[in-house]
Write an enzyme that holds these catalytic residues in place. Sequence first.
Site, short mmCIF file in Angstrom:
data_model
loop_
_atom_site.label_atom_id
_atom_site.label_comp_id
_atom_site.label_asym_id
_atom_site.label_seq_id
_atom_site.Cartn_x
_atom_site.Cartn_y
_atom_site.Cartn_z
N ASP A 1 -24.15 45.97 42.14
CA ASP A 1 -23.26 47.05 41.75
C ASP A 1 -21.81 46.57 41.87
OD1 ASP A 1 -22.63 47.11 44.45
OD2 ASP A 1 -23.72 48.97 44.85
N ARG B 1 -22.80 60.06 47.02
CA ARG B 1 -21.58 59.30 47.27
C ARG B 1 -20.61 59.55 46.12
NH1 ARG B 1 -20.70 52.88 48.64
NH2 ARG B 1 -21.94 52.53 46.75
#
Length: 457
Positions: free
Chosen positions: A373, A166
């Site tokens: 996160d 990603r």
Amino acid sequence: MSPTPLISSVRVLGAQAERHEEILTSDALEFIRRLDSAFADRRLEVLKERSRRTAHPVSGTPLDFSRATAAVRADTDWRVAPPAPGLTDRRVEITGPPERRMAINALNSGAKVWMADFEDATAPTWNNVIGGQLNLLDAIERRIDFTTPEGKDYRLGAELATIMVRPRGWHLLEEHLEIDGRPVSASLVDFGLYFFHCAQRQIDAGHGPYFYLPKLENRTEARLWNDIFVFAQDLLGIPRGTVRATVLIETITAALEMEEVLYELREHSAGLNAGRWDYLFSLIKTFGHRTDFQLPDRAKVTMTAPFMRAYTELLVRTCHRRGAHAIGGMAVRRIAAPPTSEGVRSNVAVALRYFEARLRGRGAVGLNGLMEDAATAEIARVQIWQWLRHGRVDRSTVTDLLDAECAALEAEDPQAFVLEAREVFVDSALSVQLPLFFTPEAYTRHLVRRVPAQVNA
């Protein structure tokens, strides 16, 4: 150290560390330059369009499916590409930063896919960015290992998860790399370095260069990625369609263009993913100024909430209709209406502590027994902003909680970046206008050209 020109128009401003030269080769940087030359202007157009929509927030008129693409949705004949090697079984996926020990654990976890996350789970210090690329290269070459100071060894097993990368989103820059005196798109850096070094290696290993695409807002942004894939494959002599990408549907506008996103990426598509926290984050950014879109504690807004259930069910129907994988999960709780005192306290604590950890170079952080996160911090801080805007919480209550949490954090670790983290919180959660993301400003003011001592490549 002074910047060193490596090729004519590209300069690396980040400090050189061990083995960086294996990633920052002249050929790799020339590949980044070619990507930038072809797509930098289109990226800016994407960002201008986002700004235009933000400047004209949604009022009483609901968002709806686009009439301009009705024919795409009505055409029942088109399908995305069939699953690529290594992506046929995606029942269990794991995500985390491409940090060395965590990479080994993820690859050995038994999950079918590992999303190596340069975006939400990585604090983008230069060492983390290039160190992550080195770890991916070493993992594909099966030479990655790690030994703790206590002597515990981490090695790859026989059966490994398929790697999907990603890259960072379109809104972010990589300020340690300049082309013609300006920073390069972080998306192109993360994608380009991995693709240049690892695409053919992955093909030779029986897989391919696979990606997760974050924060897309519409079909135009998907088309941009598709054109990048075509360009990169042609440039390196890799057959078109070898790249596969899963799009995270984590914005309200992309949720209304799911079929169009699959259509734009169809020869490179590996499906769609439902991203809970970022979707809620997008909902507040889009409708946060309205009194009829207030949300309760984030822990209570789960996939069983009617609007979340509608979103995930549409994603599943769309993917199944077009032969694509639908990735996501369910949670089981009920919605409650007003924010609770514990919900406010939790949001303040989680956001502040995550900001502090990110400023020390850590993008994935264990908080209250959960691995968090940037997506968690984003929803936490925008909920505080929304509750303040609509008078659901007093500003003095929030600042008192913030002061208490700062004091507790400093008592736990006198070396913690408490003042800097508090500054990020105030700027991103207590300002009159809601910043679209906390990450760009925090990156520019606190991480650029600074290498935290705690970085573990």
